[in-house]
Design a protein around this motif. Structure first.
Motif, PDB file in Angstrom:
ATOM      1  N   LYS A   1      17.655 -15.624  13.887  1.00 61.45           N
ATOM      2  CA  LYS A   1      17.415 -16.260  12.592  1.00 61.45           C
ATOM      3  C   LYS A   1      16.009 -16.889  12.529  1.00 61.45           C
ATOM      4  CE  LYS A   1      22.351 -17.109  11.663  1.00 61.45           C
ATOM      5  NZ  LYS A   1      23.387 -18.119  11.277  1.00 61.45           N
TER       6      LYS A   1
ATOM      7  N   TYR B   1      25.660 -12.064   3.372  1.00 60.19           N
ATOM      8  CA  TYR B   1      26.610 -13.166   3.582  1.00 60.19           C
ATOM      9  C   TYR B   1      27.568 -13.311   2.397  1.00 60.19           C
ATOM     10  CZ  TYR B   1      24.649 -15.096   7.946  1.00 60.19           C
ATOM     11  OH  TYR B   1      24.265 -15.306   9.254  1.00 60.19           O
TER      12      TYR B   1
ATOM     13  N   HIS C   1      30.771 -15.360   2.225  1.00 56.29           N
ATOM     14  CA  HIS C   1      30.716 -16.829   2.148  1.00 56.29           C
ATOM     15  C   HIS C   1      30.298 -17.332   0.755  1.00 56.29           C
ATOM     16  CE1 HIS C   1      31.445 -17.132   6.364  1.00 56.29           C
ATOM     17  NE2 HIS C   1      30.303 -16.605   6.733  1.00 56.29           N
TER      18      HIS C   1
ATOM     19  N   PHE D   1      28.319 -24.231   1.515  1.00 60.29           N
ATOM     20  CA  PHE D   1      27.054 -24.094   2.250  1.00 60.29           C
ATOM     21  C   PHE D   1      26.299 -22.820   1.913  1.00 60.29           C
ATOM     22  CE2 PHE D   1      30.508 -22.547   5.058  1.00 60.29           C
ATOM     23  CZ  PHE D   1      30.094 -21.240   5.287  1.00 60.29           C
TER      24      PHE D   1
ATOM     25  N   LEU E   1      22.594 -21.706   3.203  1.00 64.73           N
ATOM     26  CA  LEU E   1      22.566 -20.612   4.187  1.00 64.73           C
ATOM     27  C   LEU E   1      21.567 -19.543   3.750  1.00 64.73           C
ATOM     28  CD1 LEU E   1      23.712 -19.004   6.611  1.00 64.73           C
ATOM     29  CD2 LEU E   1      25.616 -18.298   5.140  1.00 64.73           C
TER      30      LEU E   1
ATOM     31  N   ARG F   1      29.454 -12.601  20.922  1.00 65.59           N
ATOM     32  CA  ARG F   1      29.886 -13.904  20.386  1.00 65.59           C
ATOM     33  C   ARG F   1      29.966 -14.941  21.513  1.00 65.59           C
ATOM     34  NH1 ARG F   1      30.158 -14.739  14.734  1.00 65.59           N
ATOM     35  NH2 ARG F   1      31.600 -16.412  15.268  1.00 65.59           N
TER      36      ARG F   1
ATOM     37  N   MET G   1      26.486 -16.139  22.305  1.00 62.79           N
ATOM     38  CA  MET G   1      25.943 -16.949  21.202  1.00 62.79           C
ATOM     39  C   MET G   1      26.433 -18.393  21.263  1.00 62.79           C
ATOM     40  SD  MET G   1      26.555 -14.246  18.110  1.00 62.79           S
ATOM     41  CE  MET G   1      26.592 -15.522  16.873  1.00 62.79           C
TER      42      MET G   1
ATOM     43  N   THR H   1      29.593 -21.804  16.356  1.00 70.60           N
ATOM     44  CA  THR H   1      28.751 -21.926  15.153  1.00 70.60           C
ATOM     45  C   THR H   1      27.970 -23.246  15.144  1.00 70.60           C
ATOM     46  OG1 THR H   1      30.478 -20.701  13.974  1.00 70.60           O
ATOM     47  CG2 THR H   1      28.797 -21.805  12.632  1.00 70.60           C
TER      48      THR H   1
ATOM     49  N   ARG I   1      23.265 -20.856  21.329  1.00 72.91           N
ATOM     50  CA  ARG I   1      23.266 -21.953  20.352  1.00 72.91           C
ATOM     51  C   ARG I   1      23.210 -23.317  21.034  1.00 72.91           C
ATOM     52  NH1 ARG I   1      27.482 -19.006  16.194  1.00 72.91           N
ATOM     53  NH2 ARG I   1      25.943 -18.267  14.671  1.00 72.91           N
TER      54      ARG I   1
ATOM     55  N   ILE J   1      24.242 -26.924  12.760  1.00 71.12           N
ATOM     56  CA  ILE J   1      25.136 -25.851  12.286  1.00 71.12           C
ATOM     57  C   ILE J   1      24.443 -24.986  11.235  1.00 71.12           C
ATOM     58  CG2 ILE J   1      26.236 -27.276  10.507  1.00 71.12           C
ATOM     59  CD1 ILE J   1      28.901 -25.833  11.227  1.00 71.12           C
ATOM     60  N   ASP J   2      23.499 -25.563  10.519  1.00 71.17           N
ATOM     61  CA  ASP J   2      22.789 -24.806   9.478  1.00 71.17           C
ATOM     62  C   ASP J   2      21.683 -23.928  10.056  1.00 71.17           C
ATOM     63  OD1 ASP J   2      24.186 -25.977   7.222  1.00 71.17           O
ATOM     64  OD2 ASP J   2      23.171 -27.825   7.795  1.00 71.17           O
TER      65      ASP J   2
ATOM     66  N   ASN K   1      21.152 -22.328  13.257  1.00 74.86           N
ATOM     67  CA  ASN K   1      21.841 -22.106  14.535  1.00 74.86           C
ATOM     68  C   ASN K   1      21.404 -20.843  15.270  1.00 74.86           C
ATOM     69  OD1 ASN K   1      23.121 -20.319  12.884  1.00 74.86           O
ATOM     70  ND2 ASN K   1      25.178 -21.186  13.142  1.00 74.86           N
TER      71      ASN K   1
ATOM     72  N   VAL L   1      21.106 -17.750  15.770  1.00 75.05           N
ATOM     73  CA  VAL L   1      21.529 -16.347  15.841  1.00 75.05           C
ATOM     74  C   VAL L   1      22.739 -16.084  14.955  1.00 75.05           C
ATOM     75  CG1 VAL L   1      20.615 -15.689  18.109  1.00 75.05           C
ATOM     76  CG2 VAL L   1      22.782 -16.947  17.975  1.00 75.05           C
ATOM     77  N   HIS L   2      22.846 -14.841  14.533  1.00 79.66           N
ATOM     78  CA  HIS L   2      24.055 -14.324  13.883  1.00 79.66           C
ATOM     79  C   HIS L   2      24.636 -13.226  14.755  1.00 79.66           C
ATOM     80  CE1 HIS L   2      26.766 -12.322  11.051  1.00 79.66           C
ATOM     81  NE2 HIS L   2      26.251 -11.205  11.535  1.00 79.66           N
ATOM     82  N   GLY L   3      25.958 -13.140  14.778  1.00 83.46           N
ATOM     83  CA  GLY L   3      26.621 -12.004  15.423  1.00 83.46           C
ATOM     84  C   GLY L   3      27.851 -11.594  14.652  1.00 83.46           C
TER      85      GLY L   3
HETATM   86  P1  RTP Z   1      27.069 -16.163  11.729  1.00 84.34           P
HETATM   87  O1  RTP Z   1      27.919 -15.425  10.709  1.00 84.34           O
HETATM   88  O2  RTP Z   1      25.743 -16.570  11.196  1.00 84.34           O
HETATM   89  O3  RTP Z   1      27.014 -15.410  13.032  1.00 84.34           O
HETATM   90  O4  RTP Z   1      27.811 -17.527  12.112  1.00 84.34           O
HETATM   91  P2  RTP Z   1      29.330 -17.730  12.470  1.00 84.34           P
HETATM   92  O5  RTP Z   1      30.086 -16.428  12.371  1.00 84.34           O
HETATM   93  O6  RTP Z   1      29.389 -18.453  13.755  1.00 84.34           O
HETATM   94  O7  RTP Z   1      29.789 -18.704  11.304  1.00 84.34           O
HETATM   95  P3  RTP Z   1      30.294 -18.336   9.818  1.00 84.34           P
HETATM   96  O8  RTP Z   1      31.565 -19.061   9.589  1.00 84.34           O
HETATM   97  O9  RTP Z   1      30.272 -16.855   9.600  1.00 84.34           O
HETATM   98  O10 RTP Z   1      29.186 -19.025   8.907  1.00 84.34           O
HETATM   99  C1  RTP Z   1      27.952 -18.386   8.640  1.00 84.34           C
HETATM  100  C2  RTP Z   1      26.847 -19.405   8.748  1.00 84.34           C
HETATM  101  O11 RTP Z   1      26.990 -20.375   7.719  1.00 84.34           O
HETATM  102  C3  RTP Z   1      26.609 -21.647   8.212  1.00 84.34           C
HETATM  103  N1  RTP Z   1      27.719 -22.576   8.119  1.00 84.34           N
HETATM  104  N2  RTP Z   1      27.566 -23.791   7.743  1.00 84.34           N
HETATM  105  N3  RTP Z   1      28.005 -26.488   7.028  1.00 84.34           N
HETATM  106  C4  RTP Z   1      29.017 -25.751   7.411  1.00 84.34           C
HETATM  107  O12 RTP Z   1      30.159 -26.171   7.483  1.00 84.34           O
HETATM  108  C5  RTP Z   1      28.759 -24.373   7.776  1.00 84.34           C
HETATM  109  N4  RTP Z   1      29.667 -23.515   8.163  1.00 84.34           N
HETATM  110  C6  RTP Z   1      28.989 -22.363   8.379  1.00 84.34           C
HETATM  111  C7  RTP Z   1      26.228 -21.509   9.643  1.00 84.34           C
HETATM  112  O13 RTP Z   1      24.811 -21.462   9.732  1.00 84.34           O
HETATM  113  C8  RTP Z   1      26.848 -20.198  10.057  1.00 84.34           C
HETATM  114  O14 RTP Z   1      26.118 -19.572  11.078  1.00 84.34           O
END
Ligand code: RTP
Ligand code: MG
Length: 143
Positions: free
Chosen positions: A11, A51, A54, A59, A63, A87, A90, A93, A104, A111-112, A114, A116-118
């Motif tokens: 990221k 994304y 989401h 968020f 994001l 994962r 990484m 989250t 991470r 958390i915002d 962070n 890398v994405h996977g």
């Molecule tokens: P990613 O998709 O980026 O690999 O992250 P992840 O699976 O670990 O987490 P995910 O639930 O898919 O959320 C995507 C990205 O949104 C941001 N996020 N912020 N403020 C919050 O509660 C919150 N929750 C998620 C994070 O940057 C996360 O990587």
């Protein structure tokens, strides 16, 4: 165990910290092979589409704003159990919850932002790989 492919994004925060190589080393040490890669600066439309799952979350705008704040490095990783293995490397989250020694825990600030994405499952991995790469842009290892 099955050979899988997964999508990784380094990221904008991690690209800005100049740790692409450090993160690539961790993939390689874990036995994950980089079979496609591209540096790019995502458009808002691309980040929103990537994304989209989401879209309704509070968020979402932050994001997307973050993901378009600078260049990202996008790659396809290949290996046994690649989706779950990636994962694991990484970490969680929220970096505060991430296990020591994960990307991470070591490099993410929040958390915002962070690092890398996977992909989170084999099915989403296929969709995410196809989002960024055509079949002729992926180079399976022959040796
Ligand atoms: P990613 O998709 O980026 O690999 O992250 P992840 O699976 O670990 O987490 P995910 O639930 O898919 O959320 C995507 C990205 O949104 C941001 N996020 N912020 N403020 C919050 O509660 C919150 N929750 C998620 C994070 O940057 C996360 O990587
Ligand atoms: Mg996710």
């Amino acid at each position: 165990m099955a050979v899988e492919r997964t999508l990784s994004i380094i990221k904008p925060d991690a690209v800005a910290k100049n740790i692409i190589g450090e993160i690539y080393s961790r993939f390689e040490r874990a036995g994950l092979k980089i079979v496609a890669a591209r540096m790019m600066h995502l458009s808002r439309e691309q980040a929103e589409a990537f994304y989209a799952v989401h879209k309704a979350r509070p968020f979402f705008k932050d994001l997307v704003d973050f993901m378009i704040s600078g260049p990202v490095m996008v790659q396809v990783l290949e290996g046994e159990n690649a989706v779950a293995k990636h994962r694991d490397i990484m970490g969680a989250t929220d970096p505060k919850q991430a296990e020591a020694g994960t990307i991470r825990a070591d490099f993410a600030d929040s958390i915002d932002e962070n690092a890398v994405h996977g992909s989170d499952a084999v099915e989403t991995a296929q969709q995410e790989v196809n989002f960024f790469f055509g079949p002729d842009e992926i180079c399976p290892r022959t040796r």
